[in-house]
Design an enzyme around this catalytic site. Structure first.
Site, PDB file in Angstrom:
ATOM      1  N   GLU A 147     120.813  66.056  -0.716  1.00  0.00           N
ATOM      2  CA  GLU A 147     119.915  67.039  -0.103  1.00  0.00           C
ATOM      3  C   GLU A 147     120.457  67.526   1.222  1.00  0.00           C
ATOM      4  O   GLU A 147     120.803  66.727   2.097  1.00  0.00           O
ATOM      5  CB  GLU A 147     118.526  66.412   0.119  1.00  0.00           C
ATOM      6  CG  GLU A 147     117.543  67.341   0.809  1.00  0.00           C
ATOM      7  CD  GLU A 147     116.270  66.640   1.243  1.00  0.00           C
ATOM      8  OE1 GLU A 147     115.218  67.302   1.276  1.00  0.00           O
ATOM      9  OE2 GLU A 147     116.318  65.432   1.555  1.00  0.00           O
ATOM     10  N   GLU A 243     106.572  67.400  -1.116  1.00  0.00           N
ATOM     11  CA  GLU A 243     106.955  66.804   0.164  1.00  0.00           C
ATOM     12  C   GLU A 243     106.556  67.770   1.276  1.00  0.00           C
ATOM     13  O   GLU A 243     107.370  68.503   1.822  1.00  0.00           O
ATOM     14  CB  GLU A 243     108.463  66.524   0.199  1.00  0.00           C
ATOM     15  CG  GLU A 243     108.872  65.666   1.382  1.00  0.00           C
ATOM     16  CD  GLU A 243     110.369  65.426   1.441  1.00  0.00           C
ATOM     17  OE1 GLU A 243     110.770  64.254   1.482  1.00  0.00           O
ATOM     18  OE2 GLU A 243     111.136  66.406   1.448  1.00  0.00           O
TER      19      GLU A 243
END
Length: 261
Positions: A147, A243
């Protein structure tokens, strides 16, 4: 993003009004069928598995463990030169937790470049560690996901752009893919729809959150109906990790997500 069964509650960000063990059942009560556990290491993996099984949800993702608070590796060890032994031990621990929990995704957190360490040195350390991790997990059934995090919220994060993350995925190969975080992508690179078409073929997991404040989809600047349509058209069939900070509280969040879509 049409199927509510493909949304996973991130238990670091959602249901935070509850003690951590109670968040599994709360996620299930809202209609979630899966959860992400970024930092599961405060409880034994077997206990977490029982909590998930009792709630009727599956765990799909864990992160590699952070280093001690205040240390060079507090934000992740993969891109921190001199932390190879710590990184390898953390990767093995994450794999053990993922296997016990039945998760298939291990997010190897790049970490932040320490003061005095050049970008090139940190990135070289990161690529070396990812290559080692890929070799270790090649036949495990686990997938490694990488990520990028934006430099506004995570200054000196080793993966500074989506292009850097994609370059590592392409260079290392299986079992490595992208974790495409739409909040970080919008803040750092922008041009979201074009970037989606570029990076979705390498993507194993998507995390969602609106910009600029990482709130729930539909509360910021992103056109979620257009983003959803682009992702659906791509053929992506993975999960969507939630998230973000829910503006209206965690209660009813899944229904609001479907409405925003």
């Amino acid at each position: 993003m049409k199927d509510p069964a493909r949304y996973a509650a991130n238990l670091k960000w959602l249901f935070t009004e509850l003690p951590f063990p109670e968040r599994f059942a709360a996620a299930a009560a809202e209609g979630f069928t899966a959860v992400e556990i970024p930092d599961p290491y405060s409880l034994p993996a077997a206990q977490l598995r029982r909590l998930a099984d009792d709630a009727g949800v599956r765990t799909i993702l864990v992160n590699t463990p952070p280093g001690p608070a205040g240390s060079r590796s507090a934000g992740g060890a993969a891109g921190v030169p001199g932390s190879k032994a710590e990184f390898r031990a953390g990767l093995e621990r994450a794999a053990e937790y993922a296997s016990t929990l039945g998760a298939t995704l291990v997010h190897v957190v790049a970490g932040r470049r320490p003061d005095g360490v050049s970008r090139d040195r940190a990135f070289a350390s990161y690529v070396d560690n990812i290559s080692w991790a890929a070799a270790q997990l090649k036949d495990s059934g686990l997938q490694i996901v990488l990520e990028m995090q934006n430099q506004r919220n995570a200054p000196r994060f080793v993966l500074e752009s989506q292009a850097m993350a994609a370059a590592v995925v392409e260079a290392v190969g299986e079992p490595v893919g992208l974790l495409l975080d739409l909040f970080h992508l919008q803040v750092q690179d922008g041009d979201l729809l074009t970037n989606l078409s570029t990076y979705l073929p390498l993507t194993r997991h998507i995390q969602i959150g609106d910009a600029p404040g990482r709130t729930e989809p539909g509360t910021g600047e992103l056109a979620w109906h257009r983003i959803s349509s682009a992702i659906d058209a791509s053929g992506y069939n993975g999960w969507f990790g939630c998230e973000f900070q829910p503006q209206g509280g965690s209660a009813g969040v899944l229904a609001r997500l479907l409405e925003a879509r």
